[in-house]
Design a protein around this motif. Sequence first.
Motif, PDB file in Angstrom:
ATOM      1  N   MET A 210      84.633  71.396  38.066  1.00 50.17           N
ATOM      2  CA  MET A 210      84.582  70.836  36.721  1.00 50.17           C
ATOM      3  C   MET A 210      85.611  69.614  36.573  1.00 50.17           C
ATOM      4  O   MET A 210      86.374  69.594  37.361  1.00 50.17           O
ATOM      5  CB  MET A 210      85.033  72.015  35.852  1.00 50.17           C
ATOM      6  N   LYS A 211      85.121  68.787  35.810  1.00 48.16           N
ATOM      7  CA  LYS A 211      86.111  67.514  35.621  1.00 48.16           C
ATOM      8  C   LYS A 211      87.456  67.583  35.439  1.00 48.16           C
ATOM      9  O   LYS A 211      88.359  67.229  36.088  1.00 48.16           O
ATOM     10  CB  LYS A 211      85.349  66.492  34.697  1.00 48.16           C
ATOM     11  N   SER A 212      87.784  68.903  34.520  1.00 46.61           N
ATOM     12  CA  SER A 212      89.259  69.303  34.452  1.00 46.61           C
ATOM     13  C   SER A 212      89.879  69.612  35.568  1.00 46.61           C
ATOM     14  O   SER A 212      91.114  69.505  35.966  1.00 46.61           O
ATOM     15  CB  SER A 212      89.039  70.329  33.244  1.00 46.61           C
ATOM     16  N   MET A 213      89.101  70.491  36.697  1.00 49.17           N
ATOM     17  CA  MET A 213      89.683  70.921  37.794  1.00 49.17           C
ATOM     18  C   MET A 213      89.902  69.692  38.863  1.00 49.17           C
ATOM     19  O   MET A 213      90.890  69.514  39.314  1.00 49.17           O
ATOM     20  CB  MET A 213      88.780  72.013  38.075  1.00 49.17           C
ATOM     21  N   ALA A 214      89.203  69.005  38.951  1.00 46.81           N
ATOM     22  CA  ALA A 214      89.235  67.622  39.426  1.00 46.81           C
ATOM     23  C   ALA A 214      90.485  67.037  39.165  1.00 46.81           C
ATOM     24  O   ALA A 214      91.104  66.536  40.159  1.00 46.81           O
ATOM     25  CB  ALA A 214      88.051  66.673  39.682  1.00 46.81           C
ATOM     26  N   HIS A 215      90.442  66.774  37.872  1.00 42.41           N
ATOM     27  CA  HIS A 215      91.677  66.030  37.493  1.00 42.41           C
ATOM     28  C   HIS A 215      92.925  66.554  37.410  1.00 42.41           C
ATOM     29  O   HIS A 215      93.981  66.054  37.928  1.00 42.41           O
ATOM     30  CB  HIS A 215      91.663  65.633  35.896  1.00 42.41           C
ATOM     31  N   LYS A 216      92.806  67.876  37.254  1.00 39.77           N
ATOM     32  CA  LYS A 216      94.245  68.977  37.475  1.00 39.77           C
ATOM     33  C   LYS A 216      94.624  68.818  39.331  1.00 39.77           C
ATOM     34  O   LYS A 216      95.827  68.762  39.459  1.00 39.77           O
ATOM     35  CB  LYS A 216      93.942  70.191  37.228  1.00 39.77           C
ATOM     36  N   GLN A 217      93.822  68.888  40.231  1.00 40.26           N
ATOM     37  CA  GLN A 217      93.951  69.023  41.370  1.00 40.26           C
ATOM     38  C   GLN A 217      94.059  67.757  42.324  1.00 40.26           C
ATOM     39  O   GLN A 217      94.247  67.481  43.462  1.00 40.26           O
ATOM     40  CB  GLN A 217      92.930  69.903  42.088  1.00 40.26           C
ATOM     41  N   GLY A 218      93.658  66.510  41.384  1.00 34.97           N
ATOM     42  CA  GLY A 218      93.555  65.148  42.089  1.00 34.97           C
ATOM     43  C   GLY A 218      92.373  65.089  43.043  1.00 34.97           C
ATOM     44  O   GLY A 218      92.469  64.421  44.062  1.00 34.97           O
ATOM     45  N   LEU A 219      91.459  65.677  42.678  1.00 37.89           N
ATOM     46  CA  LEU A 219      90.155  65.588  43.540  1.00 37.89           C
ATOM     47  C   LEU A 219      89.321  64.308  43.316  1.00 37.89           C
ATOM     48  O   LEU A 219      89.063  64.072  42.233  1.00 37.89           O
ATOM     49  CB  LEU A 219      89.203  66.649  43.454  1.00 37.89           C
ATOM     50  N   PHE A 220      88.946  63.835  44.368  1.00 35.00           N
ATOM     51  CA  PHE A 220      88.297  62.216  44.149  1.00 35.00           C
ATOM     52  C   PHE A 220      86.768  62.620  43.417  1.00 35.00           C
ATOM     53  O   PHE A 220      86.374  63.771  43.880  1.00 35.00           O
ATOM     54  CB  PHE A 220      88.100  61.384  45.622  1.00 35.00           C
ATOM     55  N   HIS A 221      86.374  61.813  42.712  1.00 33.49           N
ATOM     56  CA  HIS A 221      84.789  62.006  42.047  1.00 33.49           C
ATOM     57  C   HIS A 221      84.595  60.553  41.517  1.00 33.49           C
ATOM     58  O   HIS A 221      85.291  59.674  41.268  1.00 33.49           O
ATOM     59  CB  HIS A 221      85.120  63.072  40.862  1.00 33.49           C
ATOM     60  N   PRO A 222      83.342  60.626  41.278  1.00 34.29           N
ATOM     61  CA  PRO A 222      82.647  59.432  41.038  1.00 34.29           C
ATOM     62  C   PRO A 222      82.590  59.052  39.703  1.00 34.29           C
ATOM     63  O   PRO A 222      82.457  59.889  38.711  1.00 34.29           O
ATOM     64  CB  PRO A 222      81.161  59.376  41.646  1.00 34.29           C
ATOM     65  N   THR A 223      82.840  57.872  39.163  1.00 32.65           N
ATOM     66  CA  THR A 223      82.558  57.527  37.776  1.00 32.65           C
ATOM     67  C   THR A 223      81.892  56.046  37.789  1.00 32.65           C
ATOM     68  O   THR A 223      81.392  55.503  38.939  1.00 32.65           O
ATOM     69  CB  THR A 223      84.012  57.050  37.078  1.00 32.65           C
ATOM     70  N   VAL A 224      81.639  55.642  36.600  1.00 36.87           N
ATOM     71  CA  VAL A 224      80.775  54.409  36.509  1.00 36.87           C
ATOM     72  C   VAL A 224      81.524  53.491  35.381  1.00 36.87           C
ATOM     73  O   VAL A 224      82.298  54.199  34.595  1.00 36.87           O
ATOM     74  CB  VAL A 224      79.324  54.413  35.829  1.00 36.87           C
ATOM     75  N   HIS A 225      81.776  52.074  35.690  1.00 36.33           N
ATOM     76  CA  HIS A 225      82.071  51.225  34.915  1.00 36.33           C
ATOM     77  C   HIS A 225      81.162  50.058  34.625  1.00 36.33           C
ATOM     78  O   HIS A 225      80.472  49.704  35.484  1.00 36.33           O
ATOM     79  CB  HIS A 225      83.434  50.281  35.236  1.00 36.33           C
ATOM     80  N   VAL A 226      80.836  49.891  33.146  1.00 37.73           N
ATOM     81  CA  VAL A 226      79.793  48.880  32.936  1.00 37.73           C
ATOM     82  C   VAL A 226      80.474  47.618  32.118  1.00 37.73           C
ATOM     83  O   VAL A 226      81.210  47.963  30.898  1.00 37.73           O
ATOM     84  CB  VAL A 226      78.669  49.344  32.066  1.00 37.73           C
ATOM     85  N   TRP A 227      80.667  46.513  32.533  1.00 36.57           N
ATOM     86  CA  TRP A 227      81.178  45.336  31.761  1.00 36.57           C
ATOM     87  C   TRP A 227      80.109  44.484  31.599  1.00 36.57           C
ATOM     88  O   TRP A 227      79.451  44.082  32.102  1.00 36.57           O
ATOM     89  CB  TRP A 227      81.811  44.590  33.087  1.00 36.57           C
TER      90      TRP A 227
END
Length: 182
Positions: free
Chosen positions: A20-37
Motif C-alpha cells: 500500500m502507498k501508505s506503507m511504502a511511504h512509512k518504510q521508505g520503499l521505492f515506488h514509481p510515480t508520474v509527472h506531467v509538465w
Amino acid sequence: MDELVDILDSEGNFTGKTAMKSMAHKQGLFHPTVHVWFYTKNAKILLQLRGKDKDTHPLLWDVSVAGHMGAGEDSETTAIREVSEEIGLEINKGDLDKIGVFKSVQRHNDTLIDCEFHHAYLCELKVPLSRLKKQNSEVEDLKLIPLIQFSEETWGLANLKNYVPHGLEYYKSVIKAIKIRL
C-alpha cells in the motif's frame, strides 16, 4: 487515497512486490510515480498549487500533474488518468513526450519518506487555462507562468521556497526539455 503500488529497488527495477502507498511511504520503499509538465507554444508552463490539506508540501507550486502509479499500471496510463482527475483534461498516449525517469528521496519525517522514481513527461497545453477543471481535493490553484520566470525562480533559485523541492538538476532537465520543443 491509499492504493497498491509496485515496489522498486534503489535502481528503479521492479522487485515483484507490492505494498500500500501508505506503507511504502512509512518504510521508505521505492515506488514509481508520474509527472506531467504542460507547456504552451508561447513559452508558458502550467503549475499547480498543491492542496492545503496535502501531507507533503501543502500550498507549494508543483508540477502540472503528478500521481502514483497503481500496481501493474504503466506510466502512460497513469499519466492519462492523473491528467483527467487533477485538471479535467482528456489526453492520449500520443500527447505524452517522455523526458526521463528521475530518482527522488525526500524524508519529511520519521513516518513519511518519499522514495520515488518520477516518470516525467511533457505535454503541450492546447486549451486555455479557463477550460481546465481542478480537482479540489488535490489542487488549490492552477496558473500559467512564463518559462523564463519559472527558470529564474527554480534554476536561478530566486523563489525556490515557493516550489516543491524537486532539486536543481530535475528542474534544469524539465526546463531544457521544454526549450528544445519550443
